[in-house]
Write an enzyme that holds these catalytic residues in place. Sequence first.
Site, PDB file in Angstrom:
ATOM      1  N   ASP A 229       0.396   7.945  -9.437  1.00 11.06           N
ATOM      2  CA  ASP A 229      -0.889   6.705  -9.934  1.00 11.06           C
ATOM      3  C   ASP A 229      -0.484   6.535 -11.092  1.00 11.06           C
ATOM      4  O   ASP A 229       0.361   7.473 -12.176  1.00 11.06           O
ATOM      5  CB  ASP A 229      -2.446   7.654  -9.523  1.00 11.06           C
TER       6      ASP A 229
ATOM      7  N   ASP B 189      -2.530   3.888  -0.496  1.00  8.44           N
ATOM      8  CA  ASP B 189      -3.757   3.339  -0.146  1.00  8.44           C
ATOM      9  C   ASP B 189      -3.823   2.139  -1.421  1.00  8.44           C
ATOM     10  O   ASP B 189      -3.904   2.270  -2.476  1.00  8.44           O
ATOM     11  CB  ASP B 189      -5.113   4.455  -0.315  1.00  8.44           C
TER      12      ASP B 189
ATOM     13  N   CYS C  97      -7.208  -2.220   2.684  1.00  3.55           N
ATOM     14  CA  CYS C  97      -8.453  -3.018   2.246  1.00  3.55           C
ATOM     15  C   CYS C  97      -7.968  -4.225   2.123  1.00  3.55           C
ATOM     16  O   CYS C  97      -9.158  -5.029   1.898  1.00  3.55           O
ATOM     17  CB  CYS C  97      -9.217  -2.388   0.931  1.00  3.55           C
TER      18      CYS C  97
END
Length: 410
Positions: A299, A341, A368
């Site tokens: 990340d 994700d 999403c």
Amino acid sequence: MSDSLVTLEIEKLVAGGFGLARDDAGVVLVRGALPGERVTASIKAGKGVRQGSVVEVLRRSPDRVDGPDLPTADLGHATYEAQLAYKRGFVEEALTRIAKIRHEVEETVPSPDAWNYRNTAQYLITPQGFAYRERRGNDPLVFQADPLVMPEIQAILDKLDPERLDPATEIAFRASKLTGEVVAAIIGSGEPRQYLRASDHLMDAGVVGVSLAEPAGKRFSAGVRLIAGEGEIRERFGSVEVSVSAVGFAQVNPQAAGLAYIHAAELAGKGDHAADLYGGAGAIARHLAPNFRRVTVLDTSKEALERGRQDVQQSGQKNITYRQGDAARFSEMGADVIVVDPPRAGLDEAARQHIQHSTADRLVYISCDPATWARDVGELARYGWKLGTVTPHDFYPQTSHVEIVSVLER
């Protein structure tokens, strides 16, 4: 140019929660309408696809209910069963229209709570009270109660006097379903000592910690300082406990997200090495860890990675490694399963290329945004990946947002 009043037949609901209709001038997108309804709508003049909102419902859908008129609840006027069906439809349409793939989409997995599920909220502080940021160009909308937030946040709001939070301009909360605790972050310029009265008022109202965040274009990017109490609280997502704060990213519906993380881990299967890209503090990675010899979390957020390292130290999981870096530069990892994700923008071209040239033969893609997910799935299918299970999950009841858990294999 003034708005015009038009009578329309609504054909279907499309992404964003708009009812789609057509007239002599083309397509019209109407907020607040449902499929099968006949409505009078106020339509804004302008270039491109015209948009408007319902003024009167002339023929009601059997799925219509009386919902709150809030900018945060753009599907609150439909039954929850209908919302789940609409969201599945958004995913199906994105697949056929954008990915150009005909593929079965499973039923939407419902949220355990349809109301009072949000563990986080951010409001403007106005002399009239707390207010929603109105997203459609109107003035801030002052409210008395927020039906989407957890009762623990509403209980704090009920005890607060906005004037005693001066000079703060906004406030953010994070609650825990696990512990019942709430932390707050006040947003405003200046030194912490200017906010001691506001901090005391919040602690008296029942929060367990108060932070101060400088106003910034990108949320909480200009620095955060703890003024009083705790900066973090514990929350459960699926089968793991994580630390969350009022200023760090974490899913807003822990129960619904937990179901999706368990599902993602099932789709990932077992293996030697799993790479969790865009992994944040590693809530998904920790669900993968029991089934893989090692798991790498990647990340760009230093804050999230640090939180994740502390969480696994507490949990005792020893096979998870946290690395700071860009998802487009992970090719040297040698993973056999990749989990992504990504943010709403989806995978960029470089990330898709790296997935294609990686050693992985399975990709679990959580999204999403149906449109960017479908774009990426279509591109990966052209590279030779085959789409498997596709399941919508509802993290955001009463809104048009939908989460997708899917798997692709070479």
